[in-house]
Design an enzyme around this catalytic site. Structure first.
Site, PDB file in Angstrom:
ATOM      1  N   GLU A  21    -116.099  22.138  56.745  1.00 36.33           N
ATOM      2  CA  GLU A  21    -116.056  21.115  55.694  1.00 36.33           C
ATOM      3  C   GLU A  21    -117.040  21.452  54.571  1.00 36.33           C
ATOM      4  O   GLU A  21    -117.826  22.393  54.663  1.00 36.33           O
ATOM      5  CB  GLU A  21    -116.427  19.735  56.266  1.00 36.33           C
ATOM      6  CG  GLU A  21    -115.239  18.839  56.593  1.00 36.33           C
ATOM      7  CD  GLU A  21    -114.585  18.239  55.359  1.00 36.33           C
ATOM      8  OE1 GLU A  21    -114.964  18.599  54.210  1.00 36.33           O
ATOM      9  OE2 GLU A  21    -113.673  17.420  55.516  1.00 36.33           O
ATOM     10  N   ARG A 101    -120.990   8.420  62.165  1.00 41.00           N
ATOM     11  CA  ARG A 101    -121.562   9.682  61.702  1.00 41.00           C
ATOM     12  C   ARG A 101    -121.333   9.841  60.209  1.00 41.00           C
ATOM     13  O   ARG A 101    -120.542   9.131  59.583  1.00 41.00           O
ATOM     14  CB  ARG A 101    -120.939  10.870  62.438  1.00 41.00           C
ATOM     15  CG  ARG A 101    -119.474  11.151  62.108  1.00 41.00           C
ATOM     16  CD  ARG A 101    -119.083  12.520  62.630  1.00 41.00           C
ATOM     17  NE  ARG A 101    -117.663  12.834  62.492  1.00 41.00           N
ATOM     18  CZ  ARG A 101    -117.109  13.352  61.402  1.00 41.00           C
ATOM     19  NH1 ARG A 101    -117.835  13.530  60.312  1.00 41.00           N
ATOM     20  NH2 ARG A 101    -115.816  13.655  61.386  1.00 41.00           N
ATOM     21  N   ASN A 103    -120.024  11.887  56.854  1.00 44.56           N
ATOM     22  CA  ASN A 103    -118.889  12.720  56.488  1.00 44.56           C
ATOM     23  C   ASN A 103    -119.145  13.295  55.095  1.00 44.56           C
ATOM     24  O   ASN A 103    -120.274  13.642  54.775  1.00 44.56           O
ATOM     25  CB  ASN A 103    -117.575  11.929  56.576  1.00 44.56           C
ATOM     26  CG  ASN A 103    -116.388  12.819  56.905  1.00 44.56           C
ATOM     27  OD1 ASN A 103    -116.490  13.700  57.758  1.00 44.56           O
ATOM     28  ND2 ASN A 103    -115.260  12.593  56.254  1.00 44.56           N
ATOM     29  N   GLU A 122    -112.791   6.659  64.231  1.00 38.49           N
ATOM     30  CA  GLU A 122    -112.054   6.466  62.981  1.00 38.49           C
ATOM     31  C   GLU A 122    -111.533   5.042  62.825  1.00 38.49           C
ATOM     32  O   GLU A 122    -110.518   4.796  62.162  1.00 38.49           O
ATOM     33  CB  GLU A 122    -110.908   7.489  62.848  1.00 38.49           C
ATOM     34  CG  GLU A 122    -111.392   8.920  62.898  1.00 38.49           C
ATOM     35  CD  GLU A 122    -110.291   9.939  62.673  1.00 38.49           C
ATOM     36  OE1 GLU A 122    -109.171   9.548  62.256  1.00 38.49           O
ATOM     37  OE2 GLU A 122    -110.519  11.138  62.929  1.00 38.49           O
ATOM     38  N   ASN A 149    -113.930  10.369  52.501  1.00 38.68           N
ATOM     39  CA  ASN A 149    -113.763  11.792  52.237  1.00 38.68           C
ATOM     40  C   ASN A 149    -113.982  12.112  50.766  1.00 38.68           C
ATOM     41  O   ASN A 149    -114.958  11.699  50.178  1.00 38.68           O
ATOM     42  CB  ASN A 149    -112.393  12.256  52.752  1.00 38.68           C
ATOM     43  CG  ASN A 149    -112.522  13.002  54.073  1.00 38.68           C
ATOM     44  OD1 ASN A 149    -113.388  13.859  54.230  1.00 38.68           O
ATOM     45  ND2 ASN A 149    -111.660  12.685  55.029  1.00 38.68           N
ATOM     46  N   ASP A 198    -107.892  14.987  52.140  1.00 35.91           N
ATOM     47  CA  ASP A 198    -109.225  15.156  52.738  1.00 35.91           C
ATOM     48  C   ASP A 198    -110.238  15.371  51.616  1.00 35.91           C
ATOM     49  O   ASP A 198    -110.513  14.454  50.854  1.00 35.91           O
ATOM     50  CB  ASP A 198    -109.183  16.309  53.744  1.00 35.91           C
ATOM     51  CG  ASP A 198    -110.331  16.293  54.740  1.00 35.91           C
ATOM     52  OD1 ASP A 198    -111.437  15.878  54.364  1.00 35.91           O
ATOM     53  OD2 ASP A 198    -110.133  16.698  55.891  1.00 35.91           O
TER      54      ASP A 198
END
Length: 287
Positions: A21, A101, A103, A122, A149, A198
């Site tokens: 990522e 967490r 992202n 999620e 995202n 994303d």
């Protein structure tokens, strides 16, 4: 859609990242930063020399961005931390939430960090998008997010693009000089069967490039929201994209292998499309 040069991918770094990522170009040292979120690893790649580095973080890391004074700002599981050039670490904002967490994150034109979170399961509404400043100030901008995202700004800074992946949308908001946003509305909706949006990046023409998770592609949309380019890739879980290289013309793309029973050999690698377009210089975090 029109065909054009700069749509053939190459392998920049062959790797097996669980959840690659956050590609980010660091112009001060000429390197591409990227992450393996679930592997707790911060990768560096210098295209001019081929040099690669890997640093283990002490917890899952969602984003790493350059700081104006050197070092990096990290979006970590339990909050946002500052990594100094000498390797020293301190928390800027320590706010652990069980089951949650970090992202994706992005630095706004004013040097603030927009940091996203999500629950590991999620769950809808379990994540947030927050704006953090150098003094540790934190404002929750969006508090009803599932998977926070891609975030990016138009070349003039008046628009902010944002993705909450399960919505299948890229949204656009009006962005004021003081960092306030308003008027959230759909910019693009990804059709069923094409994957989930994303990570994203905005180029110098104001076009929005988006990586498609379970879509095996990167798409470019014009400022009017029209699809004008699709780059097909061999891996299904394409996670994010960013321009890099000395002239910001190469598009770097991260990928993932998490959850795949028989991952493609390149799943988890860092890919690059040389000469894909022209990126925007990204501001450093003012902290």
């Amino acid at each position: 859609m029109t065909a054009r040069p700069g749509t053939a991918y190459e392998v920049a770094v062959r790797a097996e990242a669980v959840l690659g990522e956050g590609p980010t170009w660091d112009p001060a040292v000429g390197r591409l930063l990227w992450l393996d979120i679930l592997g707790s690893r911060l990768h560096g790649y210098e295209p001019s020399t081929g040099r690669r580095t890997v640093r283990t973080t002490h917890q899952h890391v969602g984003a790493a961005k350059p700081r104006a004074g050197g070092g990096l700002v990290l979006n970590l599981r339990d909050g946002v931390g500052l990594l100094d050039p000498d390797g020293g670490f301190r928390w800027l904002r320590h706010e652990p939430v069980p089951g949650r967490r970090a992202n994706d994150a992005a630095v706004a034109p004013d040097g603030s960090l927009w940091a996203g979170t999500m629950r590991y399961d999620e769950a809808p509404g379990g994540g947030t998008l927050s704006r953090l400043t150098a003094d540790g100030g934190c404002e929750v901008v969006l508090d009803d997010v599932a998977v926070s995202n891609g975030t990016g700004w138009s070349p003039d800074g008046t628009l902010m693009y944002y993705i909450d992946s399960p919505t299948r949308r890229i949204d656009v908001l009006d962005h004021a000089p003081d960092g306030r946003v308003s008027g959230r509305r759909p910019f693009v909706t990804i059709e069923d069967g094409a994957g989930f949006p994303d990570g994203l990046t905005v180029d110098a023409d104001g076009c929005v490039w988006v990586a498609l998770w379970d879509g095996g592609a990167v798409r470019r949309y014009t400022p009017a929201g029209e699809l004008d380019l699709v780059v097909r890739l061999p891996v299904p879980r394409v996670t994010a994209c960013a321009f890099g290289g000395a002239d910001l013309t190469d598009l770097y793309i991260t990928t993932a292998r998490v959850g795949l029973a028989s991952p493609h050999p390149l799943a988890g690698s860092l890919l690059v499309i040389p000469g894909a377009g022209k990126g925007l210089p990204q501001p450093a975090f003012e902290g």
